[in-house]
Design an enzyme around this catalytic site. Structure first.
Site, mmCIF file in Angstrom:
data_model
loop_
_atom_site.group_PDB
_atom_site.id
_atom_site.type_symbol
_atom_site.label_atom_id
_atom_site.label_comp_id
_atom_site.label_asym_id
_atom_site.label_seq_id
_atom_site.Cartn_x
_atom_site.Cartn_y
_atom_site.Cartn_z
ATOM 1 N N HIS A 61 0.834 -1.197 0.000
ATOM 2 C CA HIS A 61 0.000 0.000 0.000
ATOM 3 C C HIS A 61 0.875 1.256 0.000
ATOM 4 C CE1 HIS A 61 -3.942 -1.980 1.114
ATOM 5 N NE2 HIS A 61 -3.061 -2.962 1.213
ATOM 6 N N ASP A 83 -6.597 5.188 2.111
ATOM 7 C CA ASP A 83 -6.753 3.763 1.878
ATOM 8 C C ASP A 83 -8.114 3.320 2.420
ATOM 9 O OD1 ASP A 83 -5.845 1.157 1.159
ATOM 10 O OD2 ASP A 83 -3.836 1.688 1.809
#
Length: 178
Positions: free
Chosen positions: A19, A117
């Site tokens: 990520h 996210d």
């Protein structure tokens, strides 16, 4: 918005290398366009990132928040790569505790947008009162999100066993040979 207007954008990835790196690449792209980027993560995760090209350092800064202690999370852990899968829920709880320092940062900065996210479910409650826009950046492709399904399917009872996730879901109603 005027296309020449420069924005202050905060980037807030989940604490996993898969990520943090895509978020860094988006950060570098936006910084090249002249936007001010505040990349927010923990000290260890930031230290693991590759060095920035010198021409981006004036537009891209790193904002470090220490990961708060959570009972059950081993000391010093700041990433999914440092814990077995069964300890990740503790890492998520610690990530949720970044809420207060992040809120303080946002209140005292001129951030226009937050690119985030999937995990900080609490972020809209902080950003909305401050007039900060949110953008979800999913590191997975569209077919993965389609397979996962709408929120109603994720909260429902139709898929409980691992085997349920190995067949085409009922909401994908176009012809398939699988």
């Amino acid at each position: 918005m005027d296309r020449t207007e420069k924005l202050h954008i905060a980037m807030f990835p989940w604490l996993a290398y898969g990520h943090t790196m895509p978020f860094l690449e988006v950060s570098k792209f936006l910084a090249q366009k002249g936007h001010q980027i505040s990349y927010i993560s923990t000290p260890k995760n930031i230290s693991r990132l590759p060095k920035l090209p010198p021409h981006l350092s004036s537009n891209l800064s790193f904002v470090e928040f220490s990961l708060p202690h959570v009972h059950g999370l081993p000391p010093g852990v700041e990433s999914t790569s440092e814990v077995p899968i069964e300890k990740v829920p503790y890492l998520k709880r610690a990530y949720d505790k970044i809420r207060d320092p992040l809120s303080d940062f946002l209140k005292n900065s001129n951030v226009n947008w937050i690119i985030h996210d999937s995990l900080p479910y609490w972020l809209p409650g902080i950003a909305a009162p401050l007039g900060i826009n949110l953008v979800f950046f999913g590191i997975f492709n569209a077919s993965s999100f389609a397979f996962a399904g709408p929120p109603s399917a994720l909260l429902g009872d139709s898929r409980k066993r691992p085997e349920d996730f190995t067949v085409v879901p009922e909401w994908i109603d176009y012809p398939s040979t699988t």
